[in-house]
Write a protein that holds these residues in place. Structure first.
Motif, short mmCIF file in Angstrom:
data_model
loop_
_atom_site.label_atom_id
_atom_site.label_comp_id
_atom_site.label_asym_id
_atom_site.label_seq_id
_atom_site.Cartn_x
_atom_site.Cartn_y
_atom_site.Cartn_z
N VAL A 1 0.95 -1.07 -0.01
CA VAL A 1 -0.01 -0.05 -0.05
C VAL A 1 0.88 1.52 0.02
O VAL A 1 1.74 1.31 0.92
CB VAL A 1 -0.98 0.27 1.40
N LYS B 1 -7.51 -9.46 4.19
CA LYS B 1 -7.31 -8.06 4.49
C LYS B 1 -6.15 -7.63 5.39
O LYS B 1 -5.90 -8.33 6.15
CB LYS B 1 -8.65 -7.45 5.27
N GLN C 1 -7.64 2.24 8.75
CA GLN C 1 -7.73 1.95 7.56
C GLN C 1 -7.54 0.55 7.05
O GLN C 1 -7.14 -0.33 7.74
CB GLN C 1 -6.85 2.83 6.43
N ALA D 1 -7.51 -2.53 3.60
CA ALA D 1 -7.20 -2.59 2.23
C ALA D 1 -7.13 -4.28 1.99
O ALA D 1 -6.83 -4.99 2.91
CB ALA D 1 -6.12 -2.03 1.61
N SER E 1 -5.60 -3.08 -2.94
CA SER E 1 -6.59 -2.55 -3.45
C SER E 1 -7.83 -2.49 -2.51
O SER E 1 -7.51 -2.94 -1.61
CB SER E 1 -6.99 -3.60 -4.57
N ASN E 2 -8.83 -1.88 -3.13
CA ASN E 2 -9.95 -1.72 -2.17
C ASN E 2 -9.71 -1.04 -0.80
O ASN E 2 -10.24 -1.39 0.20
CB ASN E 2 -10.80 -2.75 -1.94
N LEU E 3 -8.81 0.10 -0.92
CA LEU E 3 -8.48 0.73 0.70
C LEU E 3 -9.74 1.54 0.87
O LEU E 3 -10.56 2.17 0.28
CB LEU E 3 -7.35 1.91 0.25
N GLU E 4 -9.93 1.60 2.20
CA GLU E 4 -11.35 2.25 2.77
C GLU E 4 -10.79 2.71 4.24
O GLU E 4 -10.13 1.98 5.13
CB GLU E 4 -12.21 1.40 2.71
#
Length: 354
Positions: free
Chosen positions: A226, A243, A260, A262, A267-270
């Motif tokens: 990341v 995750k 956070q 991902a 991918s799909n970082l939130e």
């Protein structure tokens, strides 16, 4: 008749094993075996502690006291040990889960009074240092240049990994501290380290790159996972769900702190949680579907352990009023192999059909 006898023995063995396993699990759970462990860094007059409580925050207990500045913490539930790093004494130490038998595992050089300046020179993978103080200078060899910050255990392979902030290395050794190896060099500052034991991968944060990186256990195949503009502090993996979770301590200095997550490929970082206070260590209970973390007020350093669902919902305070807490580790419910079950399995292997 022989088949009937064999069938009866099989049924008796199965029921006996099942009852024993249920009894062992129920006994352990009833005694509150599943717990939260954390460090509180005193910094002055040896007020640092290793503490624990039940997962609901009840039954808070001091395990090890009179420590200088305990920081990272890791559990070896197989051998019933707790490991921690001390930022002040530059040691990795361990004790029984009861707090008894405290032992130094990795020790570095202790600076003399007034001696805080050190110059380090590295060549061909080996480093030497010179400490300057009022009575002259002291030369240090590679093995004494240790300032362990974060620690992770691979208890099945009997290895421990740590971040050595003095050398900017990730190192590993046997659980008794022998056979120290240099694995990876990072550029500026690393805030966290965690392991994917199934895939043989270690993950760490690299402050100079604002990135979370990973490599094989031997240090090969280094890659970014990341890339972020924030400062990742603590890491935790949910391998089953694919995750990676991390905390962001300072975001634009005046911005909010966040948790956070991902996918393991980045991918799909939130963002799943935002806090006005410092967010330090976090830990996952994938079986219970919970995430635990430490918050700390910037001025008073008074801390709280909180938890939520893995998506950040249903946040609740578990323990409040902690004195400068730093790192957290969980002993959560899961499948455990016990010596008594092994004995039953061995007994079954020796049974003969009469």
């Amino acid at each position: 008749m022989r088949n009937l006898v064999a069938a009866r023995k099989c049924l008796v063995f199965f029921l006996g094993t099942l009852l024993l396993a249920v009894n062992i699990h129920s006994t352990s759970y009833g005694q509150g075996r599943y717990k939260i462990y954390w460090t509180e860094a005193g910094w002055t007059k040896k007020t640092g502690k290793i503490r624990r409580a039940h997962l609901d925050g009840s039954h808070v207990k001091d395990i090890v006291t009179e420590l200088k500045a305990p920081r990272a913490i890791a559990l070896d539930m197989l051998r019933r040990k707790v490991y921690w790093t001390d930022e002040s004494t530059r040691k990795i130490q361990r004790a029984d889960l009861t707090g008894r038998n405290v032992k130094d595992i990795i020790t570095g050089f202790t600076f003399p009074p007034g001696g805080r300046s050190v110059t380090i020179t590295c060549r061909d993978g080996k480093c030497t240092g010179v400490v300057y103080w009022k009575e002259g200078k002291i030369k240090l060899t590679h093995d004494l240049l240790i300032n362990p910050r974060h620690i992770a255990l691979d208890v099945q392979r009997k290895k421990m990994y740590w971040v050595n902030e003095m050398l900017k290395h990730i190192q590993r050794a046997n659980l008794d501290g022998s056979d120290v190896e240099d694995l990876v060099t990072y550029e500026a500052f690393s805030n966290a380290l965690t392991l994917d034991r199934n895939r043989g991968k270690m993950y760490w944060t690299d402050y100079s790159r604002n990135a979370i990186r990973r490599a094989n256990f031997d240090g090969s195949n280094v890659e970014n996972v990341v890339a972020t503009m924030d400062e990742p502090v603590s890491l935790a993996l949910d391998v089953a769900r694919g995750k990676i979770y991390w905390t962001v301590w300072i975001r634009g200095f005046d911005g909010p702190r966040t948790i956070q997550r991902a996918d393991l490929d980045g991918s799909n970082l939130e963002e799943i949680f935002t806090s006005p206070d410092q967010l330090k260590s976090l830990a996952l209970d994938p079986v219970g579907g919970k995430i635990y973390w430490i918050t700390s007020e910037s001025k008073t350093h008074t801390g709280t352990i909180q938890r939520a669902n893995l998506d950040g919902s249903k946040v609740e305070n578990i323990i409040t009023g902690l004195n400068n807490p730093w790192s957290i580790a969980l002993d959560f419910p899961g499948v455990r192999v016990t010596p008594s079950i092994d004995k039953l399995t061995t007994t079954w292997g020796k049974m003969k059909v009469e």
